[in-house]
Design a protein around this motif. Structure first.
Motif, PDB file in Angstrom:
ATOM      1  N   ARG A  71       0.845  -1.196   0.000  1.00 46.32           N
ATOM      2  CA  ARG A  71       0.000   0.000   0.000  1.00 46.32           C
ATOM      3  C   ARG A  71       0.876   1.240   0.000  1.00 46.32           C
ATOM      4  NH1 ARG A  71      -4.829   0.205  -1.792  1.00 46.32           N
ATOM      5  NH2 ARG A  71      -5.875   1.413  -0.175  1.00 46.32           N
ATOM      6  N   TYR A  72       0.482   2.196  -0.830  1.00 48.82           N
ATOM      7  CA  TYR A  72       1.224   3.444  -0.986  1.00 48.82           C
ATOM      8  C   TYR A  72       0.279   4.627  -0.920  1.00 48.82           C
ATOM      9  CZ  TYR A  72       5.112   0.619  -2.787  1.00 48.82           C
ATOM     10  OH  TYR A  72       6.135  -0.300  -2.925  1.00 48.82           O
ATOM     11  N   VAL A  73       0.862   5.789  -0.642  1.00 49.85           N
ATOM     12  CA  VAL A  73       0.138   7.050  -0.741  1.00 49.85           C
ATOM     13  C   VAL A  73       0.921   7.960  -1.672  1.00 49.85           C
ATOM     14  CG1 VAL A  73      -0.828   9.032   0.471  1.00 49.85           C
ATOM     15  CG2 VAL A  73      -0.725   6.803   1.621  1.00 49.85           C
ATOM     16  N   ALA A  74       0.240   8.504  -2.676  1.00 51.76           N
ATOM     17  CA  ALA A  74       0.844   9.483  -3.579  1.00 51.76           C
ATOM     18  C   ALA A  74       0.343  10.864  -3.193  1.00 51.76           C
ATOM     19  CB  ALA A  74       0.487   9.172  -5.034  1.00 51.76           C
ATOM     20  N   PHE A  98      -2.532   0.273 -10.986  1.00 48.92           N
ATOM     21  CA  PHE A  98      -2.575   0.261  -9.537  1.00 48.92           C
ATOM     22  C   PHE A  98      -3.947  -0.231  -9.065  1.00 48.92           C
ATOM     23  CE2 PHE A  98       0.425   3.937 -10.340  1.00 48.92           C
ATOM     24  CZ  PHE A  98       1.564   3.175 -10.127  1.00 48.92           C
ATOM     25  N   GLY A  99      -3.973  -0.876  -7.905  1.00 48.47           N
ATOM     26  CA  GLY A  99      -5.213  -1.461  -7.411  1.00 48.47           C
ATOM     27  C   GLY A  99      -5.747  -0.762  -6.182  1.00 48.47           C
ATOM     28  N   GLU A 100      -7.032  -1.000  -5.902  1.00 49.45           N
ATOM     29  CA  GLU A 100      -7.686  -0.468  -4.705  1.00 49.45           C
ATOM     30  C   GLU A 100      -7.413   1.031  -4.555  1.00 49.45           C
ATOM     31  OE1 GLU A 100      -7.613  -3.619  -1.314  1.00 49.45           O
ATOM     32  OE2 GLU A 100      -5.667  -3.742  -2.344  1.00 49.45           O
ATOM     33  N   VAL A 110      -3.672  10.246  -3.118  1.00 47.97           N
ATOM     34  CA  VAL A 110      -4.186   9.014  -3.715  1.00 47.97           C
ATOM     35  C   VAL A 110      -3.585   7.824  -2.985  1.00 47.97           C
ATOM     36  CG1 VAL A 110      -4.518   7.709  -5.841  1.00 47.97           C
ATOM     37  CG2 VAL A 110      -4.286  10.195  -5.949  1.00 47.97           C
ATOM     38  N   VAL A 111      -4.438   6.955  -2.473  1.00 47.56           N
ATOM     39  CA  VAL A 111      -4.017   5.741  -1.782  1.00 47.56           C
ATOM     40  C   VAL A 111      -4.248   4.566  -2.733  1.00 47.56           C
ATOM     41  CG1 VAL A 111      -4.362   4.284   0.246  1.00 47.56           C
ATOM     42  CG2 VAL A 111      -4.665   6.769   0.424  1.00 47.56           C
ATOM     43  N   PHE A 112      -3.276   3.661  -2.829  1.00 45.11           N
ATOM     44  CA  PHE A 112      -3.405   2.582  -3.807  1.00 45.11           C
ATOM     45  C   PHE A 112      -2.478   1.426  -3.453  1.00 45.11           C
ATOM     46  CE2 PHE A 112      -0.128   5.514  -5.038  1.00 45.11           C
ATOM     47  CZ  PHE A 112       0.918   4.727  -5.490  1.00 45.11           C
ATOM     48  N   SER A 113      -2.630   0.328  -4.185  1.00 47.97           N
ATOM     49  CA  SER A 113      -1.787  -0.843  -4.015  1.00 47.97           C
ATOM     50  C   SER A 113      -0.957  -1.069  -5.270  1.00 47.97           C
ATOM     51  CB  SER A 113      -2.639  -2.092  -3.752  1.00 47.97           C
ATOM     52  OG  SER A 113      -3.358  -1.982  -2.557  1.00 47.97           O
ATOM     53  N   SER A 114       0.236  -1.646  -5.081  1.00 49.39           N
ATOM     54  CA  SER A 114       1.094  -1.970  -6.216  1.00 49.39           C
ATOM     55  C   SER A 114       2.083  -3.049  -5.812  1.00 49.39           C
ATOM     56  CB  SER A 114       1.855  -0.736  -6.700  1.00 49.39           C
ATOM     57  OG  SER A 114       2.775  -1.079  -7.733  1.00 49.39           O
ATOM     58  N   LEU A 237      -3.757   7.522   5.880  1.00 47.16           N
ATOM     59  CA  LEU A 237      -3.475   6.218   6.475  1.00 47.16           C
ATOM     60  C   LEU A 237      -4.748   5.513   6.910  1.00 47.16           C
ATOM     61  CD1 LEU A 237      -0.226   6.797   8.547  1.00 47.16           C
ATOM     62  CD2 LEU A 237      -0.528   5.322   6.570  1.00 47.16           C
ATOM     63  N   ALA A 238      -5.731   6.260   7.364  1.00 46.42           N
ATOM     64  CA  ALA A 238      -7.008   5.650   7.748  1.00 46.42           C
ATOM     65  C   ALA A 238      -7.679   5.019   6.537  1.00 46.42           C
ATOM     66  CB  ALA A 238      -7.916   6.700   8.384  1.00 46.42           C
ATOM     67  N   THR A 239      -7.446   5.608   5.352  1.00 53.12           N
ATOM     68  CA  THR A 239      -8.011   5.063   4.110  1.00 53.12           C
ATOM     69  C   THR A 239      -7.204   3.876   3.617  1.00 53.12           C
ATOM     70  OG1 THR A 239      -8.801   7.266   3.514  1.00 53.12           O
ATOM     71  CG2 THR A 239      -8.688   5.654   1.756  1.00 53.12           C
ATOM     72  N   ALA A 240      -5.874   3.894   3.905  1.00 51.97           N
ATOM     73  CA  ALA A 240      -5.009   2.808   3.444  1.00 51.97           C
ATOM     74  C   ALA A 240      -5.327   1.517   4.151  1.00 51.97           C
ATOM     75  CB  ALA A 240      -3.551   3.204   3.643  1.00 51.97           C
TER      76      ALA A 240
END
Length: 240
Positions: A71-74, A98-100, A110-114, A237-240
Protein backbone atom coordinates in the motif's frame (compact mmCIF):
# COMPACT_ATOMS: atom_id res chain seq x y z
CA UNK A 1 -1.99 13.40 -34.90
CA UNK A 2 -4.84 14.07 -32.50
CA UNK A 3 -4.93 17.00 -30.11
CA UNK A 4 -4.66 14.56 -27.17
CA UNK A 5 -1.49 13.08 -28.64
CA UNK A 6 -0.05 16.55 -29.33
CA UNK A 7 -0.79 17.63 -25.77
CA UNK A 8 0.81 14.53 -24.29
CA UNK A 9 3.82 14.91 -26.60
CA UNK A 10 4.34 18.50 -25.46
CA UNK A 11 4.13 17.49 -21.81
CA UNK A 12 6.68 14.74 -22.20
CA UNK A 13 9.08 17.04 -24.08
CA UNK A 14 8.79 19.56 -21.24
CA UNK A 15 9.60 16.78 -18.78
CA UNK A 16 12.66 15.77 -20.79
CA UNK A 17 11.27 12.39 -21.86
CA UNK A 18 11.78 11.53 -25.51
CA UNK A 19 8.86 10.60 -27.71
CA UNK A 20 8.31 7.40 -29.71
CA UNK A 21 7.12 7.59 -33.30
CA UNK A 22 8.46 4.79 -35.50
CA UNK A 23 11.54 4.11 -33.38
CA UNK A 24 11.92 4.56 -29.67
CA UNK A 25 14.46 7.32 -29.11
CA UNK A 26 14.68 6.52 -25.42
CA UNK A 27 17.32 3.80 -24.87
CA UNK A 28 15.61 0.68 -23.58
CA UNK A 29 16.85 -2.87 -23.03
CA UNK A 30 16.51 -5.09 -26.07
CA UNK A 31 14.25 -8.06 -25.16
CA UNK A 32 16.77 -10.39 -26.81
CA UNK A 33 19.55 -9.10 -24.56
CA UNK A 34 21.42 -7.48 -27.48
CA UNK A 35 23.14 -4.06 -27.21
CA UNK A 36 20.70 -1.22 -27.86
CA UNK A 37 22.20 1.98 -29.22
CA UNK A 38 19.13 3.81 -30.41
CA UNK A 39 16.18 2.05 -28.90
CA UNK A 40 14.08 -0.86 -30.13
CA UNK A 41 12.13 -0.72 -33.37
CA UNK A 42 8.39 -0.35 -32.79
CA UNK A 43 5.80 -2.06 -34.97
CA UNK A 44 2.73 -0.58 -33.28
CA UNK A 45 3.37 -2.15 -29.88
CA UNK A 46 5.24 -0.63 -26.96
CA UNK A 47 8.35 -2.25 -25.59
CA UNK A 48 7.66 -3.49 -22.03
CA UNK A 49 10.69 -1.52 -20.83
CA UNK A 50 9.68 1.73 -22.53
CA UNK A 51 7.53 4.43 -20.89
CA UNK A 52 7.42 6.86 -23.81
CA UNK A 53 4.01 8.38 -24.44
CA UNK A 54 3.59 7.90 -28.19
CA UNK A 55 4.15 4.83 -30.31
CA UNK A 56 3.72 5.32 -34.06
CA UNK A 57 1.74 8.48 -33.31
CA UNK A 58 -0.74 6.70 -31.01
CA UNK A 59 -0.90 7.30 -27.24
CA UNK A 60 0.60 4.28 -25.51
CA UNK A 61 -0.86 2.54 -22.50
CA UNK A 62 1.32 2.75 -19.37
CA UNK A 63 2.98 -0.41 -18.18
CA UNK A 64 0.96 -2.37 -15.68
CA UNK A 65 2.91 -3.51 -12.62
CA UNK A 66 2.59 -7.22 -11.99
CA UNK A 67 1.17 -8.26 -8.65
CA UNK A 68 -0.36 -6.17 -5.91
CA UNK A 69 0.96 -6.43 -2.40
CA UNK A 70 2.06 -3.04 -1.03
CA UNK A 71 0.00 0.00 0.00
CA UNK A 72 1.22 3.44 -0.99
CA UNK A 73 0.14 7.05 -0.74
CA UNK A 74 0.84 9.48 -3.58
CA UNK A 75 0.95 13.15 -2.66
CA UNK A 76 0.44 15.31 -5.75
CA UNK A 77 1.74 18.86 -5.90
CA UNK A 78 -0.55 21.74 -6.82
CA UNK A 79 -3.87 19.88 -7.07
CA UNK A 80 -7.06 21.80 -6.32
CA UNK A 81 -10.74 21.08 -7.05
CA UNK A 82 -10.48 23.66 -9.83
CA UNK A 83 -7.67 22.00 -11.80
CA UNK A 84 -8.27 18.28 -11.26
CA UNK A 85 -11.22 16.03 -10.55
CA UNK A 86 -10.61 13.31 -7.99
CA UNK A 87 -12.53 10.83 -10.17
CA UNK A 88 -10.17 11.64 -13.06
CA UNK A 89 -7.12 11.09 -10.86
CA UNK A 90 -8.55 7.78 -9.68
CA UNK A 91 -9.08 6.62 -13.27
CA UNK A 92 -5.52 7.58 -14.20
CA UNK A 93 -4.03 5.56 -11.35
CA UNK A 94 -6.23 2.60 -12.24
CA UNK A 95 -5.16 2.83 -15.88
CA UNK A 96 -1.54 2.57 -14.72
CA UNK A 97 -2.38 -0.80 -13.18
CA UNK A 98 -2.58 0.26 -9.54
CA UNK A 99 -5.21 -1.46 -7.41
CA UNK A 100 -7.69 -0.47 -4.70
CA UNK A 101 -7.32 3.20 -5.67
CA UNK A 102 -8.92 5.79 -3.41
CA UNK A 103 -8.59 9.56 -3.26
CA UNK A 104 -8.54 11.42 0.05
CA UNK A 105 -9.86 14.99 0.33
CA UNK A 106 -9.57 17.15 -2.81
CA UNK A 107 -5.93 18.15 -2.53
CA UNK A 108 -4.31 15.39 -4.57
CA UNK A 109 -3.87 12.47 -2.17
CA UNK A 110 -4.19 9.01 -3.72
CA UNK A 111 -4.02 5.74 -1.78
CA UNK A 112 -3.40 2.58 -3.81
CA UNK A 113 -1.79 -0.84 -4.02
CA UNK A 114 1.09 -1.97 -6.22
CA UNK A 115 3.51 -4.83 -6.57
CA UNK A 116 6.29 -2.38 -7.39
CA UNK A 117 8.78 -1.60 -4.65
CA UNK A 118 10.52 1.49 -6.09
CA UNK A 119 8.79 4.77 -5.18
CA UNK A 120 10.71 6.50 -7.98
CA UNK A 121 9.32 4.08 -10.57
CA UNK A 122 5.82 4.45 -9.16
CA UNK A 123 6.12 8.24 -9.31
CA UNK A 124 7.13 8.13 -12.98
CA UNK A 125 4.37 5.68 -13.82
CA UNK A 126 1.69 7.77 -12.10
CA UNK A 127 2.83 10.97 -13.82
CA UNK A 128 2.86 9.16 -17.16
CA UNK A 129 -0.71 7.95 -16.63
CA UNK A 130 -1.89 11.48 -15.75
CA UNK A 131 -0.23 12.93 -18.84
CA UNK A 132 -2.02 10.42 -21.04
CA UNK A 133 -5.37 10.42 -19.22
CA UNK A 134 -5.72 14.10 -18.32
CA UNK A 135 -3.45 15.89 -20.77
CA UNK A 136 -1.41 17.27 -17.88
CA UNK A 137 0.53 15.96 -14.93
CA UNK A 138 1.22 16.91 -11.32
CA UNK A 139 4.50 16.43 -9.51
CA UNK A 140 4.07 13.21 -7.54
CA UNK A 141 5.78 12.08 -4.34
CA UNK A 142 5.12 8.51 -3.17
CA UNK A 143 5.53 7.08 0.30
CA UNK A 144 4.69 3.60 1.52
CA UNK A 145 1.85 3.39 4.02
CA UNK A 146 4.22 1.56 6.34
CA UNK A 147 6.76 4.40 6.35
CA UNK A 148 4.04 6.97 7.04
CA UNK A 149 2.69 4.89 9.91
CA UNK A 150 6.19 4.67 11.37
CA UNK A 151 6.49 8.45 11.13
CA UNK A 152 3.21 9.03 12.97
CA UNK A 153 3.90 6.39 15.60
CA UNK A 154 7.12 8.22 16.49
CA UNK A 155 5.13 11.39 17.35
CA UNK A 156 7.98 13.41 15.82
CA UNK A 157 6.78 16.86 16.92
CA UNK A 158 6.64 15.90 20.61
CA UNK A 159 10.30 16.73 21.28
CA UNK A 160 9.98 20.30 19.99
CA UNK A 161 8.62 23.39 21.69
CA UNK A 162 5.80 24.26 19.31
CA UNK A 163 2.96 26.73 20.07
CA UNK A 164 -0.29 24.94 20.75
CA UNK A 165 -2.04 26.85 17.96
CA UNK A 166 0.66 26.07 15.39
CA UNK A 167 -0.13 23.87 12.42
CA UNK A 168 2.12 20.86 12.07
CA UNK A 169 3.04 19.84 8.52
CA UNK A 170 5.26 17.32 6.81
CA UNK A 171 7.07 18.20 3.60
CA UNK A 172 7.88 15.27 1.31
CA UNK A 173 10.96 15.61 -0.86
CA UNK A 174 10.64 13.84 -4.19
CA UNK A 175 14.29 12.94 -4.59
CA UNK A 176 17.08 12.25 -2.13
CA UNK A 177 19.05 15.41 -1.50
CA UNK A 178 22.51 14.97 -0.04
CA UNK A 179 22.75 18.41 1.48
CA UNK A 180 20.32 20.86 2.97
CA UNK A 181 20.24 23.92 5.19
CA UNK A 182 21.16 23.81 8.84
CA UNK A 183 18.03 23.32 10.91
CA UNK A 184 16.07 24.58 12.69
CA UNK A 185 15.16 27.73 10.76
CA UNK A 186 12.78 30.15 12.47
CA UNK A 187 11.17 33.26 10.99
CA UNK A 188 7.77 34.96 10.89
CA UNK A 189 6.13 32.32 13.04
CA UNK A 190 7.57 29.45 10.99
CA UNK A 191 9.80 26.73 12.44
CA UNK A 192 11.42 24.35 9.97
CA UNK A 193 12.41 21.91 12.66
CA UNK A 194 14.06 18.76 11.40
CA UNK A 195 14.70 16.58 8.40
CA UNK A 196 13.97 12.87 8.75
CA UNK A 197 15.38 11.21 5.64
CA UNK A 198 13.40 12.80 2.81
CA UNK A 199 10.66 14.16 5.06
CA UNK A 200 10.83 17.57 6.73
CA UNK A 201 8.93 18.62 9.86
CA UNK A 202 7.62 22.19 10.04
CA UNK A 203 5.34 24.06 12.42
CA UNK A 204 3.85 27.45 11.63
CA UNK A 205 1.39 29.99 12.92
CA UNK A 206 -0.70 31.63 10.14
CA UNK A 207 0.88 34.94 9.18
CA UNK A 208 -0.58 38.15 7.67
CA UNK A 209 1.92 37.80 4.82
CA UNK A 210 0.26 34.57 3.72
CA UNK A 211 1.88 31.12 3.33
CA UNK A 212 5.35 32.20 4.46
CA UNK A 213 6.18 28.61 5.38
CA UNK A 214 5.85 27.46 1.76
CA UNK A 215 8.21 30.17 0.52
CA UNK A 216 10.75 29.20 3.18
CA UNK A 217 10.48 25.47 2.40
CA UNK A 218 10.94 26.02 -1.33
CA UNK A 219 13.94 28.23 -0.70
CA UNK A 220 15.46 25.57 1.52
CA UNK A 221 14.61 22.42 -0.48
CA UNK A 222 13.56 23.53 -3.96
CA UNK A 223 10.17 23.24 -5.64
CA UNK A 224 10.20 19.48 -6.22
CA UNK A 225 8.40 18.98 -2.90
CA UNK A 226 4.87 18.78 -1.58
CA UNK A 227 3.51 19.46 1.91
CA UNK A 228 0.63 18.03 3.95
CA UNK A 229 -0.71 18.65 7.42
CA UNK A 230 -0.24 15.88 9.92
CA UNK A 231 -4.01 15.50 10.00
CA UNK A 232 -4.12 14.88 6.24
CA UNK A 233 -1.44 12.19 6.57
CA UNK A 234 -3.55 10.52 9.28
CA UNK A 235 -6.63 10.59 7.03
CA UNK A 236 -4.65 9.01 4.19
CA UNK A 237 -3.47 6.22 6.47
CA UNK A 238 -7.01 5.65 7.75
CA UNK A 239 -8.01 5.06 4.11
CA UNK A 240 -5.01 2.81 3.44
Amino acid sequence: MTSTTSSSTAIWRQMGWRICKIRCLRPVPDPRGLPNQGGGTHTGEQSPACRCSVVSGVPARPRRPAGISHRYVAFLRGVTPQNAGMADLKRCFESAGFGEVRTVLASGNVVFSSGLTSPAEIQDLAEHAMAIGMGRTFGTVVRSAQSLQTLLDADPFAVFSVPQEAKRVVTFLRDAKEAGPDLPIERDGVQILKRLGNDVLTAYVPHPKGPVFMVMLEKAFGKDITTRTLDTVRKCLATA
